[in-house]
Write an enzyme that holds these catalytic residues in place. Structure first.
Site, mmCIF file in Angstrom:
data_model
loop_
_atom_site.group_PDB
_atom_site.id
_atom_site.type_symbol
_atom_site.label_atom_id
_atom_site.label_comp_id
_atom_site.label_asym_id
_atom_site.label_seq_id
_atom_site.Cartn_x
_atom_site.Cartn_y
_atom_site.Cartn_z
ATOM 1 N N LYS A 20 0.836 -1.204 0.000
ATOM 2 C CA LYS A 20 0.000 0.000 0.000
ATOM 3 C C LYS A 20 0.874 1.259 0.000
ATOM 4 O O LYS A 20 0.645 2.184 -0.778
ATOM 5 C CB LYS A 20 -0.914 -0.041 1.234
ATOM 6 C CG LYS A 20 -1.944 1.059 1.292
ATOM 7 C CD LYS A 20 -3.183 0.616 2.049
ATOM 8 C CE LYS A 20 -3.039 0.643 3.548
ATOM 9 N NZ LYS A 20 -2.905 2.007 4.106
ATOM 10 N N SER A 21 1.875 1.289 0.870
ATOM 11 C CA SER A 21 2.718 2.496 0.967
ATOM 12 C C SER A 21 3.398 2.793 -0.371
ATOM 13 O O SER A 21 3.460 3.949 -0.803
ATOM 14 C CB SER A 21 3.802 2.288 2.027
ATOM 15 O OG SER A 21 3.229 2.192 3.291
ATOM 16 N N ARG A 25 2.853 5.991 -3.166
ATOM 17 C CA ARG A 25 3.996 6.840 -3.529
ATOM 18 C C ARG A 25 4.299 6.771 -5.027
ATOM 19 O O ARG A 25 4.778 7.748 -5.611
ATOM 20 C CB ARG A 25 5.220 6.443 -2.705
ATOM 21 C CG ARG A 25 5.096 6.910 -1.237
ATOM 22 C CD ARG A 25 5.996 6.122 -0.334
ATOM 23 N NE ARG A 25 6.076 6.633 1.033
ATOM 24 C CZ ARG A 25 5.173 6.383 1.990
ATOM 25 N NH1 ARG A 25 4.109 5.646 1.733
ATOM 26 N NH2 ARG A 25 5.330 6.885 3.211
ATOM 27 N N ARG A 119 -9.015 11.920 12.463
ATOM 28 C CA ARG A 119 -7.580 11.655 12.675
ATOM 29 C C ARG A 119 -6.769 12.955 12.663
ATOM 30 O O ARG A 119 -7.047 13.863 11.887
ATOM 31 C CB ARG A 119 -7.079 10.645 11.622
ATOM 32 C CG ARG A 119 -7.782 9.305 11.834
ATOM 33 C CD ARG A 119 -7.299 8.245 10.919
ATOM 34 N NE ARG A 119 -5.910 7.924 11.152
ATOM 35 C CZ ARG A 119 -5.189 7.148 10.348
ATOM 36 N NH1 ARG A 119 -5.734 6.639 9.258
ATOM 37 N NH2 ARG A 119 -3.933 6.889 10.623
ATOM 38 N N SER A 165 7.207 8.950 12.365
ATOM 39 C CA SER A 165 6.073 8.801 11.451
ATOM 40 C C SER A 165 6.518 9.033 10.025
ATOM 41 O O SER A 165 6.997 10.115 9.673
ATOM 42 C CB SER A 165 4.974 9.808 11.812
ATOM 43 O OG SER A 165 4.100 9.958 10.713
ATOM 44 N N ASP A 315 1.771 -1.396 11.964
ATOM 45 C CA ASP A 315 0.489 -1.832 11.385
ATOM 46 C C ASP A 315 0.189 -3.301 11.669
ATOM 47 O O ASP A 315 -0.936 -3.764 11.453
ATOM 48 C CB ASP A 315 0.493 -1.604 9.868
ATOM 49 C CG ASP A 315 0.503 -0.121 9.526
ATOM 50 O OD1 ASP A 315 0.179 0.704 10.398
ATOM 51 O OD2 ASP A 315 0.849 0.223 8.376
ATOM 52 N N ARG A 346 -6.478 1.556 18.030
ATOM 53 C CA ARG A 346 -6.189 0.115 17.952
ATOM 54 C C ARG A 346 -5.809 -0.503 19.302
ATOM 55 O O ARG A 346 -5.801 -1.721 19.414
ATOM 56 C CB ARG A 346 -5.105 -0.164 16.903
ATOM 57 C CG ARG A 346 -5.653 -0.021 15.493
ATOM 58 C CD ARG A 346 -4.633 -0.369 14.423
ATOM 59 N NE ARG A 346 -5.257 -0.258 13.110
ATOM 60 C CZ ARG A 346 -4.581 -0.112 11.972
ATOM 61 N NH1 ARG A 346 -3.269 -0.059 11.982
ATOM 62 N NH2 ARG A 346 -5.234 -0.041 10.827
ATOM 63 N N ARG A 388 -7.631 -3.451 9.407
ATOM 64 C CA ARG A 388 -6.692 -4.395 10.039
ATOM 65 C C ARG A 388 -7.304 -5.071 11.268
ATOM 66 O O ARG A 388 -6.922 -6.182 11.625
ATOM 67 C CB ARG A 388 -5.380 -3.697 10.390
ATOM 68 C CG ARG A 388 -4.688 -3.140 9.148
ATOM 69 C CD ARG A 388 -3.201 -2.989 9.292
ATOM 70 N NE ARG A 388 -2.695 -2.103 8.250
ATOM 71 C CZ ARG A 388 -2.436 -2.467 6.996
ATOM 72 N NH1 ARG A 388 -2.645 -3.708 6.613
ATOM 73 N NH2 ARG A 388 -1.994 -1.586 6.118
HETATM 74 C C1 S3P Z 1 2.376 4.740 6.348
HETATM 75 C C2 S3P Z 1 2.986 5.086 7.518
HETATM 76 C C3 S3P Z 1 2.552 4.587 8.835
HETATM 77 C C4 S3P Z 1 1.565 3.448 8.728
HETATM 78 C C5 S3P Z 1 0.550 3.663 7.648
HETATM 79 C C6 S3P Z 1 1.229 3.844 6.309
HETATM 80 C C7 S3P Z 1 2.937 5.278 5.097
HETATM 81 O O1 S3P Z 1 1.996 5.648 9.539
HETATM 82 O O2 S3P Z 1 0.930 3.210 9.967
HETATM 83 O O3 S3P Z 1 -0.336 2.569 7.589
HETATM 84 O O4 S3P Z 1 2.655 4.728 4.019
HETATM 85 O O5 S3P Z 1 3.686 6.254 5.167
HETATM 86 P P1 S3P Z 1 2.950 6.674 10.351
HETATM 87 O O6 S3P Z 1 4.351 6.303 10.048
HETATM 88 O O7 S3P Z 1 2.649 8.021 9.879
HETATM 89 O O8 S3P Z 1 2.622 6.460 11.781
#
Ligand code: S3P
Length: 428
Positions: A20-21, A25, A119, A165, A315, A346, A388
């Site tokens: 997903k990340s 991007r 959020r 983060s 996660d 969570r 999740r």
């Molecule tokens: C993510 C970063 C994480 C993660 C999220 C995806 C990302 O959050 O929990 O599911 O793709 O950059 P943070 O790093 O901001 O806590």
């Protein structure tokens, strides 16, 4: 509602959906790029499709032939959107796009579903305002909908992030593309590094010095390339845990991303005594990947999970908590207060669901303590609208005496639309 028949073993080979990340991007950087990007194995989940739609609204030519996504980027400067951009449930989308919109000379409004609108956005709004963007939000600028009036050029920043983060780090680095002044982010421990790695692949100068990431001289993205997205370890996690706890299982998860900023769960599995091996390791599109084979593991041990490992498995904590119910002794999870501001709180949702199905668990301010080797009786739980949580408790179902009914499972589509189909396939 979801119920499956009492489980047999999990067997076979599965390629879980793509990361997903990285999918987010690929769309974002591909859109800011001057050149042609082809994305193979893009994750077509709701979250990533929301990112894709957002960049179309910002004037980027993105084609999807059902297999390959082609992005014909014209460079960093985008078009003012004609409407509010709705990012659904996706925290990554809203926070990273905010960084990009901060450097655009136009007005935009970002919103999301009822969960995203609760959020916190001050974590990105504070540094982005310091760089020169005007950002409004509900409750004094904290919550979406966000209004962003961008500015070009922005000012540089040296930001000591209070949290590890990746979303905060990425928002600042992306805004940093819109200034020539120095831009650095230091985080308290290392979060996932996909933004900095992918920026480099697009030709941007990035300097890494321990926990500090800085942008160098070249901040233009100019590349013609294919990005092949690996399988998401956060999705593989559900199946790794399931195979570890269901007797007789032997499951191979293919092409899983093994970037060290993401593999905290493998370290924990090792410490707990899960029997697994990593095979066929190789590099694809700049990321290290491999196949993970997990077999049923007796004699699991409880462990303490705290400190720098937390961002590397943030996660996966809900499903690690399910794993911990099957281990001998206590598992203590600490330093994870970030869990309180994810798609659901969570800590609360895991603790209350685990209690509902008969586990012994105690809530901590920044984590939880799980007493192991409890027989899970089963019962009714809720997803609390969190993908999740829904998937973690479908895995708990496999080891419960009387079954677990998970309410409200639509949310699974945000990251893993094929989850039930895949679960049925490996249980067959
Ligand atoms: C993510 C970063 C994480 C993660 C999220 C995806 C990302 O959050 O929990 O599911 O793709 O950059 P943070 O790093 O901001 O806590």
């Amino acid at each position: 509602m979801f119920e499956i028949k009492p489980a047999g073993a999990l067997k076979g080979v599965l390629r879980v959906p793509s990361d997903k990340s990285i999918s987010h991007r690929a769309i974002m950087l591909g859109s800011l790029n001057k050149g042609l990007i082809k994305v193979k194995n893009f994750l077509r989940s709701e979250d990533c499709m929301n990112t894709l739609k957002a960049f179309r609204m910002l004037g980027v030519d993105i084609e999807d032939d059902g297999e390959i996504i082609t992005i014909k980027g014209k460079g960093k400067f985008l078009k003012e959107p004609f409407d509010i951009i709705d990012l659904g449930n996706s925290g990554t989308s809203i926070r990273l796009i905010s960084g990009i919109l901060s450097g655009q000379n136009f007005y935009s409004v970002l919103t999301g579903d009822k969960y995203l609108r609760k959020r916190p956005m001050d974590r990105i709004a504070i540094p982005l305002r310091r760089m020169g963007a005007t950002i409004y939000g509900r409750e004094n600028g904290k919550y979406p909908p966000l209004t962003i009036v961008g500015k070009y050029p922005l000012s540089g920043i040296f930001y000591e992030s209070p949290k590890a983060s990746a979303q905060v780090k990425s928002a600042i680095l992306l805004a940093g593309l819109f200034t020539d002044e120095p831009v650095s982010v230091i985080e308290p421990s290392k979060s996932r590094d996909h933004t900095e790695k992918m920026l480099e692949a697009f030709g941007v100068d990035v300097e890494i010095d321990g926990l500090k990431v800085s942008l160098g001289k070249n901040r233009e993205l100019e590349a013609d390339m294919e990005i092949d997205v690996p399988a998401d370890i956060s999705s593989a996690a559900f199946f790794m845990v399931a195979a570890a706890v269901v007797p007789g299982s032997e499951l191979v998860l293919k092409d899983v991303i093994l970037n060290p900023t993401r593999t905290g769960i493998l370290d924990v599995m090792k410490r707990m005594g899960v029997k697994f091996s990593v095979e066929n390791e190789r590099e694809v599109s700049g990321e290290w990947i491999g196949d993970i084979k997990v077999v049923y593991s007796e004699n699991l041990k409880g462990v303490t999970i705290e400190g720098d490992i937390i961002p590397r498995l943030i996660d996966e904590i809900p499903v690690i908590a399910v794993l911990a119910t099957q281990a001998e002794g206590e598992t203590v999870i600490k330093d994870a207060s970030e869990l309180r501001v994810k798609e659901s709180d969570r800590i609360k949702t895991v603790v209350s669901n685990l209690k509902n199905i008969g586990a012994e668990v105690e809530e901590l301010e920044d984590g939880m303590v799980i007493k192991g080797k409890t027989k899970l009786k089963g019962g009714k739980v809720s997803s609390f609208g969190d993908h999740r949580i829904a998937m973690s408790f479908m895995i708990a179902r496999l080891i419960s005496e009387n079954g677990v009914i998970v309410d409200d499972i639509e949310c699974i589509n945000t990251s893993y639309p094929e989850f039930i189909e895949n679960l049925k396939k490996v249980l067959a």
